[in-house]
Design a protein around this motif. Structure first.
Motif, PDB file in Angstrom:
ATOM      1  N   ARG A   1       0.836  -1.211   0.000  1.00 10.03           N
ATOM      2  CA  ARG A   1       0.000   0.000   0.000  1.00 10.03           C
ATOM      3  C   ARG A   1       0.865   1.253   0.000  1.00 10.03           C
ATOM      4  O   ARG A   1       0.643   2.179  -0.784  1.00 10.03           O
ATOM      5  N   LEU A   2       1.868   1.293   0.858  1.00  5.94           N
ATOM      6  CA  LEU A   2       2.746   2.455   0.966  1.00  5.94           C
ATOM      7  C   LEU A   2       3.525   2.679  -0.328  1.00  5.94           C
ATOM      8  O   LEU A   2       3.624   3.804  -0.825  1.00  5.94           O
ATOM      9  N   LEU A   3       4.060   1.608  -0.884  1.00  4.31           N
ATOM     10  CA  LEU A   3       4.833   1.738  -2.119  1.00  4.31           C
ATOM     11  C   LEU A   3       3.943   2.099  -3.306  1.00  4.31           C
ATOM     12  O   LEU A   3       4.366   2.840  -4.197  1.00  4.31           O
ATOM     13  N   PHE A   4       2.710   1.613  -3.337  1.00  5.05           N
ATOM     14  CA  PHE A   4       1.782   1.987  -4.397  1.00  5.05           C
ATOM     15  C   PHE A   4       1.492   3.488  -4.348  1.00  5.05           C
ATOM     16  O   PHE A   4       1.530   4.176  -5.374  1.00  5.05           O
ATOM     17  N   ILE A   5       1.214   3.994  -3.157  1.00  2.00           N
ATOM     18  CA  ILE A   5       0.952   5.435  -3.007  1.00  2.00           C
ATOM     19  C   ILE A   5       2.170   6.242  -3.431  1.00  2.00           C
ATOM     20  O   ILE A   5       2.053   7.251  -4.132  1.00  2.00           O
ATOM     21  N   ALA A   6       3.355   5.787  -3.037  1.00  2.00           N
ATOM     22  CA  ALA A   6       4.579   6.508  -3.392  1.00  2.00           C
ATOM     23  C   ALA A   6       4.820   6.491  -4.897  1.00  2.00           C
ATOM     24  O   ALA A   6       5.251   7.496  -5.470  1.00  2.00           O
ATOM     25  N   ARG A   7       4.537   5.378  -5.537  1.00  2.00           N
ATOM     26  CA  ARG A   7       4.783   5.274  -6.980  1.00  2.00           C
ATOM     27  C   ARG A   7       3.761   6.052  -7.795  1.00  2.00           C
ATOM     28  O   ARG A   7       4.090   6.633  -8.825  1.00  2.00           O
ATOM     29  N   VAL A   8       2.525   6.086  -7.330  1.00  2.00           N
ATOM     30  CA  VAL A   8       1.472   6.751  -8.087  1.00  2.00           C
ATOM     31  C   VAL A   8       1.490   8.266  -7.876  1.00  2.00           C
ATOM     32  O   VAL A   8       1.414   9.032  -8.834  1.00  2.00           O
ATOM     33  N   SER A   9       1.610   8.689  -6.634  1.00  3.66           N
ATOM     34  CA  SER A   9       1.505  10.129  -6.368  1.00  3.66           C
ATOM     35  C   SER A   9       2.626  10.657  -5.475  1.00  3.66           C
ATOM     36  O   SER A   9       2.468  11.687  -4.824  1.00  3.66           O
ATOM     37  N   GLY A  10       3.752   9.968  -5.464  1.00  2.00           N
ATOM     38  CA  GLY A  10       4.850  10.340  -4.580  1.00  2.00           C
ATOM     39  C   GLY A  10       5.406  11.720  -4.828  1.00  2.00           C
ATOM     40  O   GLY A  10       5.663  12.480  -3.885  1.00  2.00           O
ATOM     41  N   LEU A  11       5.599  12.086  -6.096  1.00  2.00           N
ATOM     42  CA  LEU A  11       6.152  13.412  -6.388  1.00  2.00           C
ATOM     43  C   LEU A  11       5.200  14.528  -5.984  1.00  2.00           C
ATOM     44  O   LEU A  11       5.631  15.564  -5.477  1.00  2.00           O
ATOM     45  N   TRP A  12       3.908  14.321  -6.200  1.00  2.00           N
ATOM     46  CA  TRP A  12       2.932  15.328  -5.781  1.00  2.00           C
ATOM     47  C   TRP A  12       2.907  15.470  -4.256  1.00  2.00           C
ATOM     48  O   TRP A  12       2.850  16.577  -3.727  1.00  2.00           O
ATOM     49  N   LEU A  13       2.936  14.338  -3.567  1.00  2.00           N
ATOM     50  CA  LEU A  13       2.947  14.379  -2.103  1.00  2.00           C
ATOM     51  C   LEU A  13       4.218  15.030  -1.578  1.00  2.00           C
ATOM     52  O   LEU A  13       4.175  15.818  -0.621  1.00  2.00           O
ATOM     53  N   LEU A  14       5.353  14.722  -2.198  1.00  2.00           N
ATOM     54  CA  LEU A  14       6.617  15.331  -1.801  1.00  2.00           C
ATOM     55  C   LEU A  14       6.579  16.840  -2.014  1.00  2.00           C
ATOM     56  O   LEU A  14       6.974  17.614  -1.129  1.00  2.00           O
ATOM     57  N   GLY A  15       6.085  17.274  -3.166  1.00  2.00           N
ATOM     58  CA  GLY A  15       5.986  18.705  -3.448  1.00  2.00           C
ATOM     59  C   GLY A  15       5.072  19.417  -2.466  1.00  2.00           C
ATOM     60  O   GLY A  15       5.393  20.492  -1.959  1.00  2.00           O
ATOM     61  N   PHE A  16       3.909  18.807  -2.183  1.00  2.00           N
ATOM     62  CA  PHE A  16       2.972  19.419  -1.239  1.00  2.00           C
ATOM     63  C   PHE A  16       3.556  19.466   0.172  1.00  2.00           C
ATOM     64  O   PHE A  16       3.419  20.473   0.873  1.00  2.00           O
ATOM     65  N   ALA A  17       4.217  18.392   0.591  1.00  2.00           N
ATOM     66  CA  ALA A  17       4.819  18.361   1.927  1.00  2.00           C
ATOM     67  C   ALA A  17       5.922  19.404   2.050  1.00  2.00           C
ATOM     68  O   ALA A  17       6.009  20.104   3.077  1.00  2.00           O
ATOM     69  N   CYS A  18       6.752  19.532   1.007  1.00  2.00           N
ATOM     70  CA  CYS A  18       7.813  20.553   1.035  1.00  2.00           C
ATOM     71  C   CYS A  18       7.214  21.954   1.087  1.00  2.00           C
ATOM     72  O   CYS A  18       7.699  22.822   1.821  1.00  2.00           O
ATOM     73  N   PHE A  19       6.149  22.183   0.311  1.00  2.00           N
ATOM     74  CA  PHE A  19       5.475  23.482   0.338  1.00  2.00           C
ATOM     75  C   PHE A  19       4.926  23.775   1.731  1.00  2.00           C
ATOM     76  O   PHE A  19       5.133  24.862   2.286  1.00  2.00           O
ATOM     77  N   LEU A  20       4.232  22.800   2.316  1.00  2.00           N
ATOM     78  CA  LEU A  20       3.626  22.983   3.630  1.00  2.00           C
ATOM     79  C   LEU A  20       4.684  23.229   4.704  1.00  2.00           C
ATOM     80  O   LEU A  20       4.540  24.146   5.528  1.00  2.00           O
ATOM     81  N   LEU A  21       5.742  22.437   4.698  1.00  2.00           N
ATOM     82  CA  LEU A  21       6.796  22.612   5.700  1.00  2.00           C
ATOM     83  C   LEU A  21       7.528  23.945   5.522  1.00  2.00           C
ATOM     84  O   LEU A  21       7.866  24.608   6.512  1.00  2.00           O
ATOM     85  N   THR A  22       7.765  24.346   4.275  1.00  2.00           N
ATOM     86  CA  THR A  22       8.402  25.644   4.026  1.00  2.00           C
ATOM     87  C   THR A  22       7.509  26.780   4.498  1.00  2.00           C
ATOM     88  O   THR A  22       7.978  27.737   5.127  1.00  2.00           O
ATOM     89  N   MET A  23       6.207  26.672   4.206  1.00  2.00           N
ATOM     90  CA  MET A  23       5.268  27.692   4.652  1.00  2.00           C
ATOM     91  C   MET A  23       5.248  27.789   6.180  1.00  2.00           C
ATOM     92  O   MET A  23       5.300  28.880   6.748  1.00  2.00           O
ATOM     93  N   LEU A  24       5.200  26.642   6.851  1.00  2.00           N
ATOM     94  CA  LEU A  24       5.195  26.645   8.317  1.00  2.00           C
ATOM     95  C   LEU A  24       6.496  27.206   8.880  1.00  2.00           C
ATOM     96  O   LEU A  24       6.483  27.958   9.864  1.00  2.00           O
ATOM     97  N   ALA A  25       7.626  26.859   8.258  1.00  2.00           N
ATOM     98  CA  ALA A  25       8.918  27.379   8.728  1.00  2.00           C
ATOM     99  C   ALA A  25       8.980  28.891   8.555  1.00  2.00           C
ATOM    100  O   ALA A  25       9.435  29.605   9.467  1.00  2.00           O
ATOM    101  N   LEU A  26       8.538  29.390   7.426  1.00  3.65           N
ATOM    102  CA  LEU A  26       8.563  30.840   7.206  1.00  3.65           C
ATOM    103  C   LEU A  26       7.610  31.571   8.153  1.00  3.65           C
ATOM    104  O   LEU A  26       7.990  32.572   8.768  1.00  3.65           O
ATOM    105  N   LEU A  27       6.386  31.065   8.245  1.00  4.62           N
ATOM    106  CA  LEU A  27       5.429  31.708   9.155  1.00  4.62           C
ATOM    107  C   LEU A  27       5.915  31.634  10.602  1.00  4.62           C
ATOM    108  O   LEU A  27       5.752  32.580  11.367  1.00  4.62           O
ATOM    109  N   GLY A  28       6.496  30.509  10.956  1.00  2.73           N
ATOM    110  CA  GLY A  28       6.897  30.316  12.351  1.00  2.73           C
ATOM    111  C   GLY A  28       8.152  31.054  12.732  1.00  2.73           C
ATOM    112  O   GLY A  28       8.178  31.753  13.751  1.00  2.73           O
ATOM    113  N   PHE A  29       9.190  30.920  11.921  1.00  3.14           N
ATOM    114  CA  PHE A  29      10.482  31.429  12.355  1.00  3.14           C
ATOM    115  C   PHE A  29      10.846  32.771  11.732  1.00  3.14           C
ATOM    116  O   PHE A  29      11.655  33.499  12.290  1.00  3.14           O
TER     117      PHE A  29
END
Length: 175
Positions: free
Chosen positions: A68-96
């Motif tokens: 299940r985990l590898l299927f999700i990573a193979r199908v939408s891994g790049l989108w999830l990575l991009g969204f996670a990086c965006f979210l973490l960058t946004m939180l870091a900028l807003l926070g710090f």
């Protein structure tokens, strides 16, 4: 007092002085270290002690979760990575950068969890590649749990230091 003030009094947006934040932090890391790749760790211990059907159950549930985990990573891994990086960058900028304490708290929860996510993906790939079963599978899951606990311990330590600094800083500035 209106309902809006009541809610914000109950859920203090100054996260590091709020008991609910520390409870959420403890529950998050406790749950994360118990569920290894979606497998409850007591199943690993039961398979180690009893073998037989417990071992087969562990291998089956691990196989399902790894696939299940590898299927999700193979199908939408790049989108999830991009969204996670965006979210973490946004939180870091807003926070710090903009000094929003709530964003700091979410970043200090989210960033280490993203590391655990990457570790889970790596472990799942190793389990699939090596076709782990039996003792090798139990060792792989135990090692994953140990690394997760190390990340969690470091995360709690850093969060506690930053929270104490924030509380002392606001206490000094507030007086």
């Amino acid at each position: 007092m209106d309902w809006y003030s009541s809610i914000f009094e109950l859920i203090d947006m100054r996260s590091f002085s709020n008991l609910w934040f520390w409870i959420a932090l403890a529950v998050t890391w406790s749950t994360t270290s118990h569920w290894v790749l979606g497998v409850p760790f007591d199943m690993v211990n039961r398979a180690r002690r009893n073998g037989g059907q417990a071992e087969a159950d562990l291998e089956d549930i691990t196989r399902v979760n790894v696939n299940r985990l590898l299927f999700i990573a193979r199908v939408s891994g790049l989108w999830l990575l991009g969204f996670a990086c965006f979210l973490l960058t946004m939180l870091a900028l807003l926070g710090f950068w903009y000094k929003i304490e709530f964003a700091q708290a979410l970043f200090l929860l989210g960033f280490p969890m993203s590391l655990v996510g990457l570790l889970s993906l790596s472990t799942a790939r190793k389990i699939e590649y090596e076709q782990c079963t039996g003792e090798q599978l139990r060792q792989r899951l135990t090692r994953h749990r140990t690394y997760t606990q190390m990340i969690g311990t470091l995360s709690i330590f850093v969060t506690a230091l930053w929270g104490m600094y924030q509380n002392l800083n606001i206490g000094v500035l507030g007086s």
